[in-house]
Structure formats: C-alpha cells, structure tokens
Design a protein around this motif. Sequence first.
Motif, short mmCIF file in Angstrom:
data_model
loop_
_atom_site.label_atom_id
_atom_site.label_comp_id
_atom_site.label_asym_id
_atom_site.label_seq_id
_atom_site.Cartn_x
_atom_site.Cartn_y
_atom_site.Cartn_z
N CYS A 154 44.91 14.34 43.70
CA CYS A 154 44.19 14.45 44.97
C CYS A 154 42.70 14.21 44.68
O CYS A 154 42.26 14.21 43.54
CB CYS A 154 44.41 15.82 45.60
SG CYS A 154 43.61 17.17 44.71
N THR B 78 47.45 19.67 46.59
CA THR B 78 48.77 19.10 46.29
C THR B 78 49.13 19.33 44.83
O THR B 78 49.33 18.39 44.07
CB THR B 78 48.79 17.58 46.58
OG1 THR B 78 47.73 16.97 45.81
CG2 THR B 78 48.57 17.27 48.04
N CYS C 173 49.62 16.82 41.65
CA CYS C 173 48.56 16.72 40.65
C CYS C 173 48.99 17.23 39.28
O CYS C 173 48.45 16.81 38.27
CB CYS C 173 47.31 17.45 41.12
SG CYS C 173 46.62 16.71 42.62
N CYS D 140 41.02 16.92 42.54
CA CYS D 140 41.34 16.86 41.11
C CYS D 140 40.66 15.66 40.43
O CYS D 140 40.25 15.74 39.27
CB CYS D 140 42.85 16.83 40.90
SG CYS D 140 43.60 18.46 41.23
N CYS E 251 42.53 22.22 44.99
CA CYS E 251 43.61 21.23 44.96
C CYS E 251 44.61 21.57 46.06
O CYS E 251 45.07 22.70 46.17
CB CYS E 251 44.29 21.25 43.60
SG CYS E 251 45.77 20.21 43.54
ZN LIG Z 1 44.90 18.09 43.10
#
Ligand SMILES: [Zn+2]
Length: 271
Positions: free
Chosen positions: A53, A41, A45, A56, A39
């Motif tokens: 993202c 971000t 998330c 995810c 991941c």
């Molecule tokens: Zn993510």
Amino acid sequence: MIQIEDTVDSRRFETNSNSIHFGPWHISYNISCILPSVCSTKVVCERDDDQFCQFCIYCKELTIPHFPDMVFPKNILTLTHKSGASINFNPLDALKRVANTVEAIEVACAEAWQESRPDAGKKKRTFDWTFATDYKGTFTDNIVIQATDETINYDILKQKEQILFYHDLTLFEDELHDHGVSKLSVKIRVMPSCWYLLLRYFLRVDDVLVRSNETRMFHMLNSDYVLREYTVKESLAKDLNIPTAQMKEADDVIPFLPVKEKVTEKLIVNF
Ligand SMILES: [Zn+2]
C-alpha cells in the motif's frame, strides 16, 4: 495542436486528473486523497510478492521516522517531452531529501511536537521535523543540466496571455503542531507561447523563522531547453520588519525575505 483531456473516474472519486498537449509536451497532473497513517492492507503488504500500500511504500522508501500530517502521494505533476524525456514532481522524492540527521531548529515547539507524537520515542529530534527539502523535481537521465547566464524573462509572464491550463497541487503539508506551517506545493501555468511552473517549499515557525526554497521552470514554445531557477530565502521573524499577520501567507512574506542562494540552470530536453 492543443488538446485538453479531463477525466474523473466516478467509481474512484478520490482521484482525478487533467492534461494538455502543448507542442512537443504532454503536461498532466493527478489529484489524490491523503496518505493513510497506518497500513490498511496488511494481508497484501505482508505477503511476499512486492505489492504494498502507499503507506508501506513510504515506510520502505523514506528514512525519516515521521511523515507530514498531510501527504498526497498521488498528487503528481508530469511533463513528458516527445523525445521521451520527462520531468515530474512527486511528494515521495521530495521527502527523500528531508534530512534524517539535523541541526534541528531549536524552538519551543520542538518539545511540543515531540510530546504530541509519543511513539517518536528514542528517535528524539534525529530528523528535520520542519521537513525542509531542496527537491527541484525528478528527471529522466536524458535531460542534461547545464550552468547558464540566461535568466527567466518575467516580462513575458507579465503579458496578458490567455491561460490554457492551470493547476496548484499540494504535495505535503504539516502544521508543526499548530506552531506554523511546512508546505510543499507546485503550480503550473500554460500559455500559448510558454509554460511556467513554481515548486515551493514554504516554512513558517511562528515568531521564529520564515523560509522558502523555490524552483521556477520556464519553457518557450519552439525552444529546446527549460530554464530552472532555484532560490533559497530565509529570515528570522524578529529581523523582518513586517506584522506577524503578514507572515501567514507565503505570497505575502516571501517577497520580503533576503535571498540566501540563487542558481539558474538550463535543462536541455531535445538532442
Ligand atoms: Zn501496507
């Protein structure tokens, strides 16, 4: 009327797309970069607003504990009919059809694969690490699928027609820890009288097995249906009377594989 659009966004160079109008169809594809392996971000998330993202989204939607080495999440081919019916090919829906419980193909590389992914932990061999998928495309509900005796007319495809639009998109690919390849790709060709596409899952476990699951779709201009032909082929490498080098490329080996399953259906798109 045929109209080709070509857009490359210079600010986000990793994505580009192309499309064509063909009779009642709008055919387009997108190309994107590889799915990240983590991941990127977390702040976004982990927020409670349903924004995630790509990584995810894949983790949420898929039950398999690992993804192929290379997944191209936005490599998507879409065919939209003016009736609103739509057909698309995307890696997420294809990976949803990978088994998370298997009779695993028991080969030496299963152990090597496991060792290369220490985080696999207790989930040892509980999913299909060859990422085999019988995905045949994603369809809107207003497409009716019927059995048919009609077959794709390959003579038409052999005619030297002008190619108006062509692309070959990779949806995912994994090198099976250097023991072969598992790859899903889709290519489309649009000619003045028809369009034709081939979605191909190709698996080669070196010196063990070769397999293909192929979906072909064919549509003649001014007809109200698409023919879909699904073919499964498989052979043990030792049963193939060809040199190992010839098993590397899908196009070289697939013609030699025995057919295990073949079914042709009609997709009615305008009613
Ligand atoms: Zn993510």
